[in-house]
Write a protein that holds these residues in place. Sequence first.
Motif, PDB file in Angstrom:
ATOM      1  N   VAL A 295       0.827  -1.207   0.000  1.00 34.73           N
ATOM      2  CA  VAL A 295       0.000   0.000   0.000  1.00 34.73           C
ATOM      3  C   VAL A 295       0.862   1.259   0.000  1.00 34.73           C
ATOM      4  O   VAL A 295       1.734   1.415   0.851  1.00 34.73           O
ATOM      5  CB  VAL A 295      -0.930   0.006   1.234  1.00 34.73           C
ATOM      6  CG1 VAL A 295      -1.739   1.293   1.310  1.00 34.73           C
ATOM      7  CG2 VAL A 295      -1.852  -1.208   1.205  1.00 34.73           C
ATOM      8  N   LEU A 296       0.575   2.151  -0.947  1.00 31.74           N
ATOM      9  CA  LEU A 296       1.197   3.477  -0.930  1.00 31.74           C
ATOM     10  C   LEU A 296       0.320   4.454  -0.151  1.00 31.74           C
ATOM     11  O   LEU A 296       0.794   5.192   0.702  1.00 31.74           O
ATOM     12  CB  LEU A 296       1.410   3.989  -2.358  1.00 31.74           C
ATOM     13  CG  LEU A 296       2.015   5.391  -2.438  1.00 31.74           C
ATOM     14  CD1 LEU A 296       3.490   5.337  -2.076  1.00 31.74           C
ATOM     15  CD2 LEU A 296       1.828   6.005  -3.812  1.00 31.74           C
ATOM     16  N   ASP A 297      -0.993   4.439  -0.439  1.00 36.77           N
ATOM     17  CA  ASP A 297      -1.934   5.373   0.189  1.00 36.77           C
ATOM     18  C   ASP A 297      -3.282   4.671   0.255  1.00 36.77           C
ATOM     19  O   ASP A 297      -3.926   4.445  -0.763  1.00 36.77           O
ATOM     20  CB  ASP A 297      -2.025   6.653  -0.658  1.00 36.77           C
ATOM     21  CG  ASP A 297      -2.908   7.732  -0.023  1.00 36.77           C
ATOM     22  OD1 ASP A 297      -3.630   7.425   0.940  1.00 36.77           O
ATOM     23  OD2 ASP A 297      -2.875   8.876  -0.504  1.00 36.77           O
ATOM     24  N   ARG A 298      -3.718   4.317   1.460  1.00 36.36           N
ATOM     25  CA  ARG A 298      -4.923   3.492   1.592  1.00 36.36           C
ATOM     26  C   ARG A 298      -6.221   4.286   1.437  1.00 36.36           C
ATOM     27  O   ARG A 298      -7.286   3.699   1.238  1.00 36.36           O
ATOM     28  CB  ARG A 298      -4.930   2.722   2.911  1.00 36.36           C
ATOM     29  CG  ARG A 298      -5.152   3.549   4.149  1.00 36.36           C
ATOM     30  CD  ARG A 298      -5.320   2.666   5.380  1.00 36.36           C
ATOM     31  NE  ARG A 298      -6.656   2.122   5.505  1.00 36.36           N
ATOM     32  CZ  ARG A 298      -7.004   1.167   6.368  1.00 36.36           C
ATOM     33  NH1 ARG A 298      -6.103   0.636   7.164  1.00 36.36           N
ATOM     34  NH2 ARG A 298      -8.244   0.738   6.444  1.00 36.36           N
ATOM     35  N   VAL A 299      -6.142   5.611   1.541  1.00 39.72           N
ATOM     36  CA  VAL A 299      -7.361   6.414   1.507  1.00 39.72           C
ATOM     37  C   VAL A 299      -8.041   6.273   0.139  1.00 39.72           C
ATOM     38  O   VAL A 299      -7.405   6.426  -0.899  1.00 39.72           O
ATOM     39  CB  VAL A 299      -7.070   7.895   1.804  1.00 39.72           C
ATOM     40  CG1 VAL A 299      -8.362   8.715   1.751  1.00 39.72           C
ATOM     41  CG2 VAL A 299      -6.409   8.055   3.160  1.00 39.72           C
ATOM     42  N   GLY A 300      -9.332   5.971   0.145  1.00 35.81           N
ATOM     43  CA  GLY A 300     -10.082   5.858  -1.102  1.00 35.81           C
ATOM     44  C   GLY A 300     -10.216   4.447  -1.634  1.00 35.81           C
ATOM     45  O   GLY A 300     -10.919   4.220  -2.619  1.00 35.81           O
ATOM     46  N   GLY A 301      -9.576   3.476  -0.985  1.00 33.25           N
ATOM     47  CA  GLY A 301      -9.657   2.090  -1.459  1.00 33.25           C
ATOM     48  C   GLY A 301     -11.087   1.552  -1.466  1.00 33.25           C
ATOM     49  O   GLY A 301     -11.505   0.882  -2.404  1.00 33.25           O
ATOM     50  N   GLY A 302     -11.829   1.871  -0.409  1.00 33.18           N
ATOM     51  CA  GLY A 302     -13.222   1.411  -0.328  1.00 33.18           C
ATOM     52  C   GLY A 302     -14.098   2.030  -1.402  1.00 33.18           C
ATOM     53  O   GLY A 302     -14.950   1.359  -1.998  1.00 33.18           O
ATOM     54  N   ASP A 303     -13.883   3.326  -1.675  1.00 28.51           N
ATOM     55  CA  ASP A 303     -14.639   3.990  -2.750  1.00 28.51           C
ATOM     56  C   ASP A 303     -14.221   3.422  -4.110  1.00 28.51           C
ATOM     57  O   ASP A 303     -15.035   3.328  -5.031  1.00 28.51           O
ATOM     58  CB  ASP A 303     -14.388   5.504  -2.727  1.00 28.51           C
ATOM     59  CG  ASP A 303     -14.817   6.148  -1.417  1.00 28.51           C
ATOM     60  OD1 ASP A 303     -15.795   5.669  -0.818  1.00 28.51           O
ATOM     61  OD2 ASP A 303     -14.169   7.119  -0.997  1.00 28.51           O
ATOM     62  N   GLY A 304     -12.949   3.051  -4.222  1.00 27.63           N
ATOM     63  CA  GLY A 304     -12.467   2.413  -5.449  1.00 27.63           C
ATOM     64  C   GLY A 304     -13.165   1.084  -5.672  1.00 27.63           C
ATOM     65  O   GLY A 304     -13.566   0.752  -6.804  1.00 27.63           O
ATOM     66  N   PHE A 305     -13.341   0.318  -4.589  1.00 24.32           N
ATOM     67  CA  PHE A 305     -14.080  -0.947  -4.673  1.00 24.32           C
ATOM     68  C   PHE A 305     -15.520  -0.702  -5.128  1.00 24.32           C
ATOM     69  O   PHE A 305     -16.015  -1.353  -6.049  1.00 24.32           O
ATOM     70  CB  PHE A 305     -14.069  -1.662  -3.309  1.00 24.32           C
ATOM     71  CG  PHE A 305     -15.130  -2.725  -3.195  1.00 24.32           C
ATOM     72  CD1 PHE A 305     -14.986  -3.936  -3.867  1.00 24.32           C
ATOM     73  CD2 PHE A 305     -16.288  -2.510  -2.454  1.00 24.32           C
ATOM     74  CE1 PHE A 305     -15.980  -4.911  -3.791  1.00 24.32           C
ATOM     75  CE2 PHE A 305     -17.277  -3.474  -2.364  1.00 24.32           C
ATOM     76  CZ  PHE A 305     -17.130  -4.685  -3.040  1.00 24.32           C
ATOM     77  N   ALA A 306     -16.188   0.257  -4.471  1.00 20.89           N
ATOM     78  CA  ALA A 306     -17.599   0.531  -4.803  1.00 20.89           C
ATOM     79  C   ALA A 306     -17.751   0.908  -6.273  1.00 20.89           C
ATOM     80  O   ALA A 306     -18.658   0.420  -6.955  1.00 20.89           O
ATOM     81  CB  ALA A 306     -18.141   1.646  -3.905  1.00 20.89           C
ATOM     82  N   ALA A 307     -16.844   1.747  -6.787  1.00 21.06           N
ATOM     83  CA  ALA A 307     -16.930   2.189  -8.187  1.00 21.06           C
ATOM     84  C   ALA A 307     -16.805   1.017  -9.149  1.00 21.06           C
ATOM     85  O   ALA A 307     -17.597   0.881 -10.088  1.00 21.06           O
ATOM     86  CB  ALA A 307     -15.848   3.228  -8.471  1.00 21.06           C
ATOM     87  N   GLY A 308     -15.823   0.151  -8.920  1.00 19.25           N
ATOM     88  CA  GLY A 308     -15.639  -0.998  -9.804  1.00 19.25           C
ATOM     89  C   GLY A 308     -16.809  -1.964  -9.735  1.00 19.25           C
ATOM     90  O   GLY A 308     -17.246  -2.517 -10.758  1.00 19.25           O
ATOM     91  N   PHE A 309     -17.333  -2.173  -8.533  1.00 22.44           N
ATOM     92  CA  PHE A 309     -18.477  -3.061  -8.327  1.00 22.44           C
ATOM     93  C   PHE A 309     -19.719  -2.513  -9.043  1.00 22.44           C
ATOM     94  O   PHE A 309     -20.414  -3.238  -9.762  1.00 22.44           O
ATOM     95  CB  PHE A 309     -18.719  -3.208  -6.820  1.00 22.44           C
ATOM     96  CG  PHE A 309     -19.825  -4.167  -6.441  1.00 22.44           C
ATOM     97  CD1 PHE A 309     -19.812  -5.479  -6.877  1.00 22.44           C
ATOM     98  CD2 PHE A 309     -20.873  -3.750  -5.621  1.00 22.44           C
ATOM     99  CE1 PHE A 309     -20.826  -6.367  -6.507  1.00 22.44           C
ATOM    100  CE2 PHE A 309     -21.882  -4.624  -5.249  1.00 22.44           C
ATOM    101  CZ  PHE A 309     -21.860  -5.934  -5.690  1.00 22.44           C
TER     102      PHE A 309
END
Length: 361
Positions: A295-309
């Motif tokens: 991990v370089l920067d964990r912020v936004g990972g969950g939103d990244g998941f939601a977008a792809g889903f």
Amino acid sequence: MTTTGLNIAAQGQLDLLSLGALVHRLDPGIIPFRKANQCQIHVSGGEFNVAANLADCFRMKTGIATAMVDYPMGDLINERVRAMGVRPFYKHFKHDGVTGPNMATVYSDQGHGVRAPVVFYNRSNEAGALLKPGDFDWKAITAGGVRWFHSGGIFAALSPTTPEVIIEGMKAAKAAGAIVSLDLNFRAKLWQISGGLEKAHQTLRRIVANVDVLVGNEEDLQKGLGLRGPEVESKHKLDPTAFFGMMDQVTKELPNVKIVATTLREVHSTNRHDWSAVTWVNGKTYQAPTCELDVLDRVGGGDGFAAGFFYGLLTGASPEDALRLGWAHGALLTTTPGDTTMVTLDQVQSFAQGGSARIQR
């Protein structure tokens, strides 16, 4: 109606419309704030991040309904919104030059190794919290058709009026034929100053009555919605037993919810995580593979998941394939700085299908 139980419109002027507050995040990298002398500025907001990721990486037509303050920080944020390809629907506020209203600031270092990231806020006199029903012309915004409407629990916690705007927006989107989603994104610090757990339960329950797709883990479901904890304990953070164990309660107490999804993360150190994702779709359960993340920067990972889903569901992918797209995009997003995507659809699809980190020549 597909295996997902969702009846998604085939087309619309907007593939997704988000409603939430825009913020700017100050990031001193691995240096703690108490010793920092410079910062990067990232434009963010849980709801905006989903719209930005879908527009930039997945080439979808997205919009954001939000507050905008007419002052230099607002200009900076607006420039990034447009650069990510998101169509803004702003309620404008004038700044008094001294006290606001303001575009909120999030302070978050990246941490490193055994030192976790530290996150704190200045949401004082935030424009987003001033939004109230009637501020947006939903009929005009949805006139060309909206396929999906998204909001989140962070925005719901900002003030007594923001939940009412969410419900107003959700009802208008539903009337226009949109699927409605909510990321519970339970933040104890925000609800603490907005009336506590009881208030969170009452507020989020009212909102979730309008929702088809819920993003959140078992802690979000318990603390945000007041659902009872699972009877079966998970053996470790990547074990979905506890999450799936709560789905009977979801079915019973939130009958309108057809899909619940979340990421699973085992944190070994700030820069080394095991990462997976799970979803419950219309009574069936699915789990993504597990991968090791540097991990370089964990912020936004969950939103990244939601977008792809959401992209997977919007394009007619099977629940399993949609889940893998979310898992892959969320994983890749943690390899770049900032809260929104810097990766391409090809990279996401390749990783979702089992691609490796070998150099691409």
